[in-house]
Write an enzyme that holds these catalytic residues in place. Structure first.
Site, PDB file in Angstrom:
ATOM      1  N   HIS A   1     -50.587 -43.992 -31.865  1.00 23.57           N
ATOM      2  CA  HIS A   1     -49.707 -44.165 -33.067  1.00 23.57           C
ATOM      3  C   HIS A   1     -50.540 -43.959 -34.331  1.00 23.57           C
ATOM      4  O   HIS A   1     -52.139 -44.207 -34.329  1.00 23.57           O
ATOM      5  CB  HIS A   1     -49.281 -45.550 -33.266  1.00 23.57           C
ATOM      6  CG  HIS A   1     -48.272 -45.942 -34.415  1.00 23.57           C
ATOM      7  ND1 HIS A   1     -48.972 -46.384 -35.648  1.00 23.57           N
ATOM      8  CD2 HIS A   1     -46.891 -46.199 -34.391  1.00 23.57           C
ATOM      9  CE1 HIS A   1     -47.655 -46.578 -36.223  1.00 23.57           C
ATOM     10  NE2 HIS A   1     -46.798 -46.517 -35.510  1.00 23.57           N
TER      11      HIS A   1
ATOM     12  N   ASP B   1     -54.059 -51.614 -28.583  1.00 21.45           N
ATOM     13  CA  ASP B   1     -52.892 -51.886 -29.485  1.00 21.45           C
ATOM     14  C   ASP B   1     -51.542 -52.114 -28.563  1.00 21.45           C
ATOM     15  O   ASP B   1     -51.195 -51.441 -27.764  1.00 21.45           O
ATOM     16  CB  ASP B   1     -52.695 -50.086 -30.071  1.00 21.45           C
ATOM     17  CG  ASP B   1     -51.347 -50.119 -30.777  1.00 21.45           C
ATOM     18  OD1 ASP B   1     -50.361 -51.134 -30.654  1.00 21.45           O
ATOM     19  OD2 ASP B   1     -51.176 -49.210 -31.576  1.00 21.45           O
TER      20      ASP B   1
ATOM     21  N   GLN C   1     -46.105 -52.159 -28.483  1.00 16.21           N
ATOM     22  CA  GLN C   1     -45.153 -52.175 -27.396  1.00 16.21           C
ATOM     23  C   GLN C   1     -45.191 -52.788 -26.441  1.00 16.21           C
ATOM     24  O   GLN C   1     -44.356 -53.065 -25.621  1.00 16.21           O
ATOM     25  CB  GLN C   1     -45.076 -50.478 -27.219  1.00 16.21           C
ATOM     26  CG  GLN C   1     -44.599 -49.864 -28.468  1.00 16.21           C
ATOM     27  CD  GLN C   1     -43.473 -49.999 -29.092  1.00 16.21           C
ATOM     28  OE1 GLN C   1     -42.522 -50.735 -28.767  1.00 16.21           O
ATOM     29  NE2 GLN C   1     -43.465 -49.536 -30.333  1.00 16.21           N
TER      30      GLN C   1
ATOM     31  N   LYS D   1     -41.381 -56.523 -33.461  1.00 13.57           N
ATOM     32  CA  LYS D   1     -40.948 -55.716 -32.249  1.00 13.57           C
ATOM     33  C   LYS D   1     -40.663 -56.787 -31.077  1.00 13.57           C
ATOM     34  O   LYS D   1     -40.163 -56.186 -30.034  1.00 13.57           O
ATOM     35  CB  LYS D   1     -42.124 -54.726 -32.008  1.00 13.57           C
ATOM     36  CG  LYS D   1     -42.246 -53.658 -32.827  1.00 13.57           C
ATOM     37  CD  LYS D   1     -43.288 -52.811 -32.631  1.00 13.57           C
ATOM     38  CE  LYS D   1     -43.912 -51.799 -33.686  1.00 13.57           C
ATOM     39  NZ  LYS D   1     -42.817 -50.815 -34.061  1.00 13.57           N
TER      40      LYS D   1
ATOM     41  N   CYS E   1     -44.501 -41.804 -35.909  1.00  7.18           N
ATOM     42  CA  CYS E   1     -45.787 -41.935 -36.390  1.00  7.18           C
ATOM     43  C   CYS E   1     -46.724 -41.400 -35.209  1.00  7.18           C
ATOM     44  O   CYS E   1     -47.900 -42.031 -34.936  1.00  7.18           O
ATOM     45  CB  CYS E   1     -46.145 -43.584 -36.475  1.00  7.18           C
ATOM     46  SG  CYS E   1     -45.235 -43.988 -38.008  1.00  7.18           S
TER      47      CYS E   1
HETATM   48  C1  LIG Z   1     -47.908 -48.168 -30.483  1.00  3.56           C
HETATM   49  C2  LIG Z   1     -47.760 -48.708 -31.889  1.00  3.56           C
HETATM   50  N1  LIG Z   1     -48.691 -49.001 -32.255  1.00  3.56           N
HETATM   51  C3  LIG Z   1     -48.735 -49.362 -33.765  1.00  3.56           C
HETATM   52  C4  LIG Z   1     -47.482 -49.604 -34.174  1.00  3.56           C
HETATM   53  C5  LIG Z   1     -47.544 -50.221 -35.759  1.00  3.56           C
HETATM   54  O1  LIG Z   1     -46.804 -51.527 -36.061  1.00  3.56           O
HETATM   55  P1  LIG Z   1     -46.655 -52.121 -37.207  1.00  3.56           P
HETATM   56  O2  LIG Z   1     -45.866 -51.100 -37.968  1.00  3.56           O
HETATM   57  O3  LIG Z   1     -45.714 -53.284 -36.983  1.00  3.56           O
HETATM   58  O4  LIG Z   1     -48.129 -52.309 -37.878  1.00  3.56           O
HETATM   59  C6  LIG Z   1     -46.135 -49.369 -33.695  1.00  3.56           C
HETATM   60  C7  LIG Z   1     -45.141 -49.316 -34.298  1.00  3.56           C
HETATM   61  O5  LIG Z   1     -44.199 -48.410 -34.360  1.00  3.56           O
HETATM   62  C8  LIG Z   1     -46.528 -48.755 -32.383  1.00  3.56           C
HETATM   63  O6  LIG Z   1     -45.230 -48.304 -31.649  1.00  3.56           O
END
Ligand SMILES: Cc1ncc(COP(=O)(O)O)c(C=O)c1O
Lengths: 408, 131
Positions: free
Chosen positions: A124, A201, A204, A227, A366
């Site tokens: 992401h 990270d 998910q 999430k 993203c």
């Molecule tokens: C794999 C992954 N990493 C990071 C994020 C970023 O999360 P946040 O927008 O809550 O910081 C997301 C959210 O879409 C994600 O799916």
């Protein structure tokens, strides 16, 4: 042992919402953000109605209560991912801020020009851009574990990358596009053998799988409340305490200090050292309530339910002529189905599905470099959580047939 | 089914009349919609009196963005650049004949942003160009 989805759906008032008269929402976008159960909404409301006060420095009843609710939630979160202590849970705004905290504090203290950071091609943007910024600022080097045609990480190439002695390996536990659940324990073990620190990270994975940071041996683990049935505006960074102890503070201000002189300060102990200013207190309470909610149902049951829905969805989607699915088969992924429909742009797919109340996301989610890798600008993505049903998958499939008809 | 996918929009999306590249050209510019990665390039030929004599667009995107690009090219051929500079959001919505929410509006306006950035010789297609 299966989930009582009918009962669960009653906890989520928004699922009764009509997006137009007579059209009930079919929410297939939990990968972007999950819906919130009444238990979470009410916990936050109760906090504001009964206990609201600023935390830590007050001695009055409300301040004491607010502080213990805020810290109590931290204990719950620590337990949920099996951290050895609540001191290892830093509240942040979200996964993105958690990753940035590591990039600003740990990386700026530990990385110099030429040091290698290994990421993956399925990250992401939140696990790419902070490192791009450090590349510009510090001259660190970046390299990437490739993604194979079927959406898995190429671990053989990873092993050769490790020969270059990276300082940090940072990767997503579960892809928000392909759905791939990466073999985190193995990736971390190999990184440690090569002497690297590991950031995961978990945006998910924490919402959908049982995560045990100690069993994984992760050094840092980042995730977001929104999430996983919790509110927006709060997330967490788990870090092993010796690492966190050695790191310089992130933001400066109130709460993160032990002592302030006119010309100097001493940083507070963990976890407060990294939490400057008045935090998102009600959101922390909601985060705790979300963890309670998921724990009461059981993460294993939730994962099993999502697996069943996903398997069904992939089978049904595959039957539709012109649909191309991305990512590995159901046994290697979480509840995500990203697809393209021949001749129709994903935006149009999403827009037309919305007419039937079906909420899917369209775009690059993203993860632009990942889409570039597969040679497509965008995909449509349906994603599933504990409240989704096979009937909703059927609605999605019927909707896609309608889209095809309009564009035929 | 609904206004958004009126037949004319689907028709312009599937069979655009002004898709392609001009070589040589007097003005050429391309940019993306950062929200969805849609990409549009616009090439123009302009005569000595500053009138657009030829216009083509290229790129990829949704039906709304591609149809609006096609309609926009059609509408500017024969127009002086001074008039092209005056086009705004409403001009595009009029061409499309539909109303749009904030997200899809970005799709519809991408081609106009690219066109105006090219005409003004700017480095980037920004929102302020179409407001
Ligand atoms: C794999 C992954 N990493 C990071 C994020 C970023 O999360 P946040 O927008 O809550 O910081 C997301 C959210 O879409 C994600 O799916």
């Amino acid at each position: 042992m299966t989930l009582n989805v009918k009962q669960i759906r009653k906890d989520f008032p928004i699922l009764e919402r009509e997006t137009q008269p007579g059209v009930r929402v079919t929410y297939l976008d939990s990968t972007a953000t999950s819906q919130k159960p009444t238990q979470v909404i009410e916990a936050m409301n109760d906090y504001y109605r009964r206990s609201n006060a600023n935390i830590h420095r007050g001695v009055h009843t409300l301040a004491e209560e607010a502080t213990s609710m805020y810290e109590g939630a931290r204990e719950k979160i620590a337990k949920f991912i099996n951290a050895s202590s609540a001191r290892e849970i830093i509240y942040t705004r979200n996964t993105t801020e958690s990753i940035n905290l590591v990039a600003y504090s740990w990386a700026r203290a530990n990385l110099k020009a030429g040091d290698l950071v290994i990421l993956t091609e399925m990250e992401h943007h939140s696990n790419l851009v902070p490192w791009h910024m450090l590349q510009t600022e510090r001259g660190i080097e970046l390299d990437f574990i490739p993604v194979t045609e079927n959406g898995l990480l190429d671990l053989e190439t990873y092993k050769t990358l490790l020969d270059r002695r990276p300082k940090l390996v940072s990767f997503t536990h579960m892809s928000n596009v392909l759905g791939t659940v990466n073999p985190a324990a193995e990736i971390i073990r190999l990184a440690h053998e090569a002497g690297a620190i590991v950031l995961v990270d978990g945006a998910q994975s924490v919402p959908h799988l049982t995560v045990d940071v100690q069993a994984l041996d992760a050094d840092f683990y980042a995730f977001s409340a929104h999430k996983m049935c919790g509110p927006t505006g709060i997330g967490a960074l788990y870090g092993k305490s010796p690492l966190l102890e050695a790191m310089p503070p992130f933001l400066g201000g109130g709460d993160m200090i032990k002592e302030v002189k006119l010309r100097s300060f001493r940083a507070n102990t963990l976890p407060h050292k990294f939490e400057a200013g008045t935090p998102a207190i009600a959101e922390a309470v909601g985060f705790g309530a979300a963890v309670d909610y998921l724990s009461a149902i059981g993460m294993d049951k939730i994962a099993a339910h999502e697996h069943e829905i996903t398997e069904y969805a992939l089978d049904r989607l595959e039957e539709i002529p012109g649909v191309k699915l991305f990512g590995p088969p159901a046994d290697k992924k979480g509840g995500v189905a990203a697809f393209t429909l021949e001749g129709v742009h994903p935006h149009d797919v999403a827009q037309i599905l919305d007419r039937d109340g079906i909420a899917v996301r369209a775009g690059h989610h993203c993860a632009q470099p990942l889409h570039e890798k597969f040679g497509i600008p965008a995909t449509s993505r349906a994603s599933f959580y504990l409240y989704n049903t096979k009937e909703e998958v059927d609605l999605l499939v019927n909707g896609i047939y309608k889209v095809k008809e309009m564009f035929s | 089914m609904d206004d958004l996918y009126r037949e004319v929009i689907i028709e312009h999306y599937k069979n655009p009349s002004y898709r392609g590249k001009l070589d040589p050209h007097d003005i050429s510019f391309a940019d993306n919609n950062p929200l969805c990665g849609d990409h549009i390039q616009i090439d123009l030929r302009v005569d000595d009196s500053g009138v657009v004599t030829d216009a083509l667009f290229d790129g990829h995107g949704c039906a709304i963005s591609q149809a609006s690009a096609d309609l926009l090219m059609e509408s500017i051929i024969g127009k002086p650049l001074e008039e092209v500079k005056k086009l705004n959001k409403d001009s595009v919505l009029e061409l499309l004949g539909i109303e749009l929410g904030p997200v899809r509006l970005k799709c519809a306006l991408l081609s106009l942003k690219v066109l105006k950035a090219g005409v003004y010789g700017l480095g980037e297609a920004s929102d302020s160009l179409v407001e």
